[in-house]
Motif scaffolding. Sequence first.
Motif, PDB file in Angstrom:
ATOM      1  N   ALA A   1       3.485   5.915  -5.518  1.00  0.00           N
ATOM      2  CA  ALA A   1       3.366   6.006  -6.976  1.00  0.00           C
ATOM      3  C   ALA A   1       2.219   6.934  -7.369  1.00  0.00           C
ATOM      4  O   ALA A   1       2.356   7.745  -8.284  1.00  0.00           O
ATOM      5  N   GLU A   2       1.106   6.844  -6.650  1.00  0.00           N
ATOM      6  CA  GLU A   2      -0.059   7.687  -6.948  1.00  0.00           C
ATOM      7  C   GLU A   2       0.230   9.170  -6.768  1.00  0.00           C
ATOM      8  O   GLU A   2      -0.239   9.996  -7.543  1.00  0.00           O
TER       9      GLU A   2
ATOM     10  N   GLY B   1       3.269  10.509  -6.737  1.00  0.00           N
ATOM     11  CA  GLY B   1       4.516  10.897  -7.385  1.00  0.00           C
ATOM     12  C   GLY B   1       5.682  11.094  -6.434  1.00  0.00           C
ATOM     13  O   GLY B   1       6.578  11.878  -6.682  1.00  0.00           O
ATOM     14  N   LYS B   2       5.673  10.348  -5.355  1.00  0.00           N
ATOM     15  CA  LYS B   2       6.740  10.444  -4.356  1.00  0.00           C
ATOM     16  C   LYS B   2       7.605   9.189  -4.426  1.00  0.00           C
ATOM     17  O   LYS B   2       7.102   8.085  -4.603  1.00  0.00           O
ATOM     18  N   GLU B   3       8.898   9.361  -4.290  1.00  0.00           N
ATOM     19  CA  GLU B   3       9.830   8.230  -4.242  1.00  0.00           C
ATOM     20  C   GLU B   3       9.718   7.576  -2.863  1.00  0.00           C
ATOM     21  O   GLU B   3       9.827   8.254  -1.850  1.00  0.00           O
ATOM     22  N   PRO B   4       9.474   6.259  -2.796  1.00  0.00           N
ATOM     23  CA  PRO B   4       9.416   5.602  -1.480  1.00  0.00           C
ATOM     24  C   PRO B   4      10.742   5.755  -0.747  1.00  0.00           C
ATOM     25  O   PRO B   4      11.805   5.699  -1.359  1.00  0.00           O
ATOM     26  N   GLN B   5      10.641   5.963   0.534  1.00  0.00           N
ATOM     27  CA  GLN B   5      11.865   6.087   1.325  1.00  0.00           C
ATOM     28  C   GLN B   5      12.508   4.720   1.472  1.00  0.00           C
ATOM     29  O   GLN B   5      11.832   3.699   1.585  1.00  0.00           O
ATOM     30  N   LYS B   6      13.823   4.720   1.470  1.00  0.00           N
ATOM     31  CA  LYS B   6      14.578   3.508   1.739  1.00  0.00           C
ATOM     32  C   LYS B   6      15.275   3.728   3.073  1.00  0.00           C
ATOM     33  O   LYS B   6      15.792   4.811   3.339  1.00  0.00           O
ATOM     34  N   PRO B   7      15.299   2.709   3.907  1.00  0.00           N
ATOM     35  CA  PRO B   7      15.805   2.929   5.257  1.00  0.00           C
ATOM     36  C   PRO B   7      17.295   3.247   5.366  1.00  0.00           C
ATOM     37  O   PRO B   7      17.689   3.969   6.245  1.00  0.00           O
TER      38      PRO B   7
ATOM     39  N   ASP C   1       0.832  -1.203   0.000  1.00  0.00           N
ATOM     40  CA  ASP C   1       0.000   0.000   0.000  1.00  0.00           C
ATOM     41  C   ASP C   1       0.870   1.258   0.000  1.00  0.00           C
ATOM     42  O   ASP C   1       0.586   2.229  -0.705  1.00  0.00           O
ATOM     43  N   TYR C   2       1.937   1.241   0.780  1.00  0.00           N
ATOM     44  CA  TYR C   2       2.855   2.384   0.845  1.00  0.00           C
ATOM     45  C   TYR C   2       3.462   2.656  -0.535  1.00  0.00           C
ATOM     46  O   TYR C   2       3.484   3.790  -1.009  1.00  0.00           O
ATOM     47  N   ILE C   3       3.937   1.611  -1.190  1.00  0.00           N
ATOM     48  CA  ILE C   3       4.555   1.766  -2.512  1.00  0.00           C
ATOM     49  C   ILE C   3       3.527   2.274  -3.524  1.00  0.00           C
ATOM     50  O   ILE C   3       3.812   3.168  -4.327  1.00  0.00           O
ATOM     51  N   ALA C   4       2.309   1.730  -3.468  1.00  0.00           N
ATOM     52  CA  ALA C   4       1.248   2.174  -4.383  1.00  0.00           C
ATOM     53  C   ALA C   4       0.879   3.633  -4.123  1.00  0.00           C
ATOM     54  O   ALA C   4       0.698   4.418  -5.065  1.00  0.00           O
ATOM     55  N   THR C   5       0.778   4.011  -2.866  1.00  0.00           N
ATOM     56  CA  THR C   5       0.445   5.395  -2.520  1.00  0.00           C
ATOM     57  C   THR C   5       1.532   6.344  -3.000  1.00  0.00           C
ATOM     58  O   THR C   5       1.233   7.410  -3.551  1.00  0.00           O
TER      59      THR C   5
END
Length: 97
Positions: free
Chosen positions: A39-40, A42-48, A33-37
């Motif tokens: 993408a919706e 237009g934000k790059e998912p954070q990597k730890p 869900d986080y990755i899909a959100t």
Amino acid sequence: MFFGRIAAISDMIGFHGQSVVELKQAFHEAVDDYIATCAEIGKEPQKPYSGKMMFRVRPETHRRAAVAAELSGKSLNQWAEETLQEAAEHYETRMRT
């Protein structure tokens, strides 16, 4: 009830379940869900973690590590990565038992 959250990133990603099996399923759903959100919106998912580590050690530790790396035919960086990986795997194994 088990609760969890993704550590080491500033975005809050929480999940919960009544059992370990449910908790694992909720974890996977939360990450998806986080990755899909991201993408919706237009934000790059954070990597730890970036893979870059900077820390200080005593000069004697630095010397001994450099010698160990040289004797094993590796750069200090390669040697340190392998040594840290082995230590982390050892710790993870201990925590699972």
